[in-house]
Design a protein around this motif. Structure first.
Motif, short mmCIF file in Angstrom:
data_model
loop_
_atom_site.label_atom_id
_atom_site.label_comp_id
_atom_site.label_asym_id
_atom_site.label_seq_id
_atom_site.Cartn_x
_atom_site.Cartn_y
_atom_site.Cartn_z
N ASN A 35 0.81 -1.21 0.23
CA ASN A 35 -0.08 -0.12 -0.21
C ASN A 35 0.67 1.27 0.14
N GLU A 36 1.79 1.31 0.86
CA GLU A 36 2.94 2.51 0.74
C GLU A 36 3.68 2.77 -0.47
N ARG A 37 3.90 1.51 -1.17
CA ARG A 37 4.48 1.52 -2.44
C ARG A 37 3.52 2.12 -3.55
N GLN A 38 2.29 1.93 -3.46
CA GLN A 38 1.30 2.18 -4.33
C GLN A 38 0.82 3.72 -3.94
N ALA A 39 1.17 4.14 -2.79
CA ALA A 39 0.61 5.55 -2.43
C ALA A 39 1.87 6.46 -2.90
N HIS A 40 3.24 6.03 -2.79
CA HIS A 40 4.27 6.54 -3.30
C HIS A 40 4.38 6.64 -4.72
N ILE A 41 3.99 5.74 -5.49
CA ILE A 41 4.02 5.60 -6.99
C ILE A 41 2.83 6.75 -7.46
N GLN A 42 1.79 6.88 -6.70
CA GLN A 42 0.79 7.86 -6.94
C GLN A 42 1.17 9.44 -6.57
N ASN A 43 2.07 9.42 -5.71
CA ASN A 43 2.42 10.88 -5.05
C ASN A 43 3.46 11.28 -6.00
N VAL A 44 4.39 10.28 -6.76
CA VAL A 44 5.28 10.65 -7.62
C VAL A 44 4.56 11.11 -8.89
N ALA A 45 3.40 10.31 -9.18
CA ALA A 45 2.81 10.46 -10.58
C ALA A 45 2.38 12.01 -10.33
N ASP A 46 1.63 12.37 -9.26
CA ASP A 46 1.00 13.65 -9.10
C ASP A 46 2.00 14.66 -9.00
N ALA A 47 2.92 14.30 -8.33
CA ALA A 47 4.28 15.56 -8.27
C ALA A 47 4.52 15.80 -9.85
N ASP A 48 4.85 14.81 -10.79
CA ASP A 48 5.13 15.04 -12.21
C ASP A 48 4.18 15.83 -12.99
N ARG A 49 3.03 15.41 -12.68
CA ARG A 49 1.87 16.20 -13.34
C ARG A 49 1.77 17.59 -12.80
N ALA A 50 2.06 18.06 -11.67
CA ALA A 50 1.95 19.26 -11.14
C ALA A 50 3.39 20.09 -11.52
#
Length: 141
Positions: A35-50
């Protein structure tokens, strides 16, 4: 009596219970890590989009600023008038009335220039002239 015959089952049951408890804890830890890995991947993707959106906004703002600067420079370009008819027509517009001077104001500027260009008057007395002798004391201090 039964305990004497089956004493060897007690450590086996204890080991099996320990193994089941450890297996459950390990499964829980693995689920948490996933779950933490998935959340980290999602955060990285959000940061890249931002970051990409911020870069697009910056580029757009830079282009707008360059356009506005070019417009200001164009607005400041002098108006070069080549004929008296053009000058007369321009002076009749609102912008021309604000920028063009009247004939009396132009004559006043020419008179001021003539006054400033006159040679200075010569000194009437020698009292104000500088002495070339360095030993004499200065006068009127």
């Amino acid at each position: 009596m039964l305990l004497r015959r089956l004493w060897w089952l007690v450590p086996i049951v204890a080991l099996a219970a320990g193994w089941l408890w450890t297996d459950r804890k390990l499964a829980d830890a693995r689920l948490t890590i996933a779950n933490e890995r998935q959340a980290h991947i999602q955060n990285v993707a959000d940061a890249d989009r931002a970051k990409a959106a911020a870069e697009v906004r910056y580029a757009s703002a830079l282009a707008d600023a360059a356009d506005q600067y070019a417009a200001r420079l164009t607005a400041r370009d002098p108006i070069i008038l080549k004929s008296t008819d053009t000058v007369t027509r321009y002076a009749q517009t609102d912008a021309g009335r604000a920028r063009c001077r009247g004939a009396d104001r132009v004559r006043a500027i020419d008179e001021l220039d003539a006054e400033l260009a006159e040679p200075p008057a010569t000194a009437s007395s020698g009292a104000d002239t500088l002495s070339t002798d360095a030993t004499t004391p200065p006068v009127r201090r």
